[in-house]
Design an enzyme around this catalytic site. Structure first.
Site, PDB file in Angstrom:
ATOM      1  N   SER A   1       0.835  -1.196   0.000  1.00  0.00           N
ATOM      2  CA  SER A   1       0.000   0.000   0.000  1.00  0.00           C
ATOM      3  C   SER A   1       0.877   1.255   0.000  1.00  0.00           C
ATOM      4  O   SER A   1       1.717   1.417  -0.889  1.00  0.00           O
ATOM      5  CB  SER A   1      -0.963  -0.034   1.185  1.00  0.00           C
ATOM      6  OG  SER A   1      -1.967   0.944   1.040  1.00  0.00           O
TER       7      SER A   1
ATOM      8  N   ASP B   1      -9.422  -4.149  -5.607  1.00  0.00           N
ATOM      9  CA  ASP B   1      -8.694  -3.006  -5.075  1.00  0.00           C
ATOM     10  C   ASP B   1      -8.965  -1.800  -5.969  1.00  0.00           C
ATOM     11  O   ASP B   1      -8.628  -1.824  -7.163  1.00  0.00           O
ATOM     12  CB  ASP B   1      -7.197  -3.311  -5.040  1.00  0.00           C
ATOM     13  CG  ASP B   1      -6.387  -2.198  -4.393  1.00  0.00           C
ATOM     14  OD1 ASP B   1      -6.966  -1.147  -4.059  1.00  0.00           O
ATOM     15  OD2 ASP B   1      -5.163  -2.386  -4.218  1.00  0.00           O
TER      16      ASP B   1
ATOM     17  N   HIS C   1      -8.067  -4.953  -1.139  1.00  0.00           N
ATOM     18  CA  HIS C   1      -6.863  -4.253  -0.704  1.00  0.00           C
ATOM     19  C   HIS C   1      -6.468  -4.777   0.671  1.00  0.00           C
ATOM     20  O   HIS C   1      -7.308  -4.964   1.553  1.00  0.00           O
ATOM     21  CB  HIS C   1      -7.124  -2.742  -0.639  1.00  0.00           C
ATOM     22  CG  HIS C   1      -5.882  -1.929  -0.441  1.00  0.00           C
ATOM     23  ND1 HIS C   1      -5.025  -1.633  -1.482  1.00  0.00           N
ATOM     24  CD2 HIS C   1      -5.345  -1.356   0.662  1.00  0.00           C
ATOM     25  CE1 HIS C   1      -4.017  -0.906  -1.029  1.00  0.00           C
ATOM     26  NE2 HIS C   1      -4.188  -0.730   0.275  1.00  0.00           N
TER      27      HIS C   1
END
Length: 589
Positions: A180, A282, A312
């Site tokens: 991320s 995501d 995600h």
């Protein structure tokens, strides 16, 4: 790349309710802590953020310790290493992975428990020495603080003379990893290190692992607009993170967010090979795919691994099948320099691709224009009631495509496997396993399934046969009992997938037989052979049962039943009679 269409058709990812509760708790904690003015209630966030202390006592064979880089800015890292006592006699060097955690640049730390668990598993499973960097957080420390902390940590490692790092670490094989926002930091730290590589004496970049990296821009991508009701990431949260991180007055086209408007990597010779991990649910996936394409167009070696059903941060939830992907294919063929890799069903199995792409000494680099695409199937290898055990999934690489002529390389490969490079290429090449293909195994399928309400005991063959046909048809596996799905040769790319499906159907048949019957066909190797044996043994017709059904039809009366009830009863008898009637042999040929 496959998977975009299938994701578009699905409204929401399939997530167990327990995982949904964990996700909801995480989301509530973050949303309660962040304020609309771009600040964070640190006291509340620290209270809600579960921490894990370093442990000198081995946990799953791994020790950890916290090492300070610069106390003035609270810059430190957590060092993970295989238990020294267990490896004292092993003089082999381990690669080092410098890892940057996620959290939107503003949340969490290296001792946050999920990240600590992740690094423990990663260290144990690969194995490798892992350094988890505790960088400064926004908005108290905005860009470029996080990038500076990352680069300074690498310089600290390079200058270490055995004071902190273990003797078995190999700094010449340094991988930068991040998830991320940590994936964004990993890219920028990698770029800075590559551009200033002469400043490093021992440390050499071996690869970049970008797990669902957080990139963005003023543009709203298709995936951001489409995936608005998925866990963790949405446009509002992403925009808040960029405002808290970027310099005041900047927009999302700042080079730290929209990297495609920033530095040109085409002239950075030491920028290493990169793997980009993408999730089908995501919202950031379009930016991540653009990152992969950008690297390829810049002449860099880049690979894209796509998990079609992943949200995600899916890797933080071991109960999700995508988070415990396990390679069970012929590693001795794929990685001839590695004898065994006991990865288990661990979260860190995601990183086996590091070994596949980077750590294999005999791996021959292909053209920079290669794109490796992966899809995955799973099977449950343990009894689903054994809750203490995790699913044991498998994957195999689907296709290696030459971007120049758009043709799969495996079409041009010869069948000769004597050349090690050809053996590696062949192992890296396979077919696309589409969900409609009989070789596809659904995540819910496992060898312990029982497909029929009553097992075959020798007296109920007709009803058992009907139930099995319906169940196997629903699972798209009829071809295995009819013999229409032929056994491929062992050199065929489909053979591993066929073998798994063959064994899966065998297990389902064994589970549907009484113990005595199961033992009598235990050593039959294909479902079609078992089916033929059982048909020959039991399909001669249960004439007594056939007579009883005929008698029931004759004696059936409507009496006080309605027409509907009477018709239902007689139709049931006629259907049963049709099933249990002995087959009429063909004599025309």
């Amino acid at each position: 790349m496959g998977g975009g269409d299938s994701t578009a058709r699905a409204a929401k990812p399939s997530i167990p309710w327990k995982t949904r509760l964990l996700i909801a708790g995480h989301t509530i904690a973050v949303d309660l802590s962040r304020r609309s003015n771009g600040t964070i209630n640190r006291g509340l966030m620290n209270f809600l953020d579960a921490k894990a202390p370093a442990s000198a006592k081995p946990i799953k064979g791994v020790t950890s310790s916290d090492i300070t880089v610069d106390p003035s800015r609270n810059l430190w890292f957590r060092l993970y290493n295989i238990n020294p006592l267990a490896t004292a006699a092993d003089e082999s060097k381990l690669p080092i992975i410098v890892y940057f955690h996620g959290g939107g640049f503003s949340f969490f730390s290296s001792d946050t428990k999920p990240f600590d668990d992740f690094c423990l598993r990663l260290t144990s499973e690969l194995p490798a020495v892992v350094v988890s960097v505790n960088y400064r957080l926004a908005p108290e420390n905005r860009y470029p603080s996080q990038f500076d902390d990352g680069l300074d940590t690498l310089k600290f490692l390079d200058a270490d003379e055995g004071l902190h790092l273990p003797q078995n670490v190999d700094l010449s094989r340094c991988f930068i990893a991040g998830d991320s926002a940590g994936g964004n930091i990993a890219h920028h730290v990698t770029l800075r290190t590559a551009m200033n590589h002469r400043e490093f004496k021992k440390l050499r970049l071996a690869g970049l692992i970008a797990i669902q990296p957080f990139f963005g821009g003023e543009e709203r991508t298709e995936s951001e607009l489409r995936l608005t009701n998925v866990p963790f990431v949405n446009i509002e949260r992403s925009d808040w993170s960029w405002r808290a991180f970027l310099p005041p007055g900047s927009n999302r086209d700042h080079e730290a967010a929209n990297i495609f408007l920033g530095a040109d990597v085409s002239g950075v010779e030491k920028y290493p090979a990169t793997i980009v991990f993408v999730g089908g649910f995501d919202p950031l996936q379009d930016w991540q795919k653009r990152f992969h394409e950008w690297l390829n167009k810049s002449g860099k070696e880049a690979y894209l691994v796509e998990y079609l059903n992943a949200i995600h941060a899916f890797y933080g939830f071991p109960e999700l099948p995508e988070s415990s992907l396990l390679v069970t294919e012929d590693l001795d063929c794929l990685l001839p320099c590695i004898d065994t890799l006991d990865l288990g069903s661990r979260l860190a199995s995601l990183f086996l691709y590091i070994c596949v792409i980077f750590l294999c000494k005999e791996y021959k680099k292909k053209e920079n224009s290669l794109l490796i695409t992966f899809k995955f199937s799973w099977y449950q290898s343990v009894d689903p009631s054994a809750s203490a055990k995790l699913p044991q999934p498998f994957f195999f690489p689907i296709e290696v495509i030459d971007q120049g002529n758009k043709k799969p390389i495996n079409q041009a490969m010869t069948s000769e496997l004597s050349d090690p490079k050809k053996r590696i290429d062949q192992a890296m090449t396979s077919l696309t396993i589409d969900p409609s293909d009989p070789l596809y195994i659904h995540p819910s399928d496992h060898p312990g399934l029982i497909l029929v309400p009553k097992v075959l005991d020798g007296t109920n063959y007709a009803m058992w046969r009907r139930s099995m046909l319906v169940s196997l048809s629903a699972k798209n596996k009829l071809g295995f009992i009819k013999g229409t799905i032929r056994t491929p040769s062992e050199t065929d790319a489909t053979h591993p997938a066929w073998q798994r499906c063959n064994d899966m159907v065998l297990s389902w048949i064994f589970n549907s037989l009484s113990p005595d019957l199961a033992n009598s066909v235990l050593y039959v190797e294909t479902p079609s052979e078992i089916w033929a044996v059982l048909q020959e043994r039991f399909s001669q017709g249960d004439f007594s049962h056939h007579y009883q059904v005929q008698r029931s039809i004759v004696e059936l009366r409507q009496n006080q039943d309605s027409i509907f009830t009477y018709y239902t009863k007689i139709k049931t008898f006629w259907d049963e009679l049709k099933i249990c009637s002995p087959p009429i042999p063909c004599t025309c040929g």
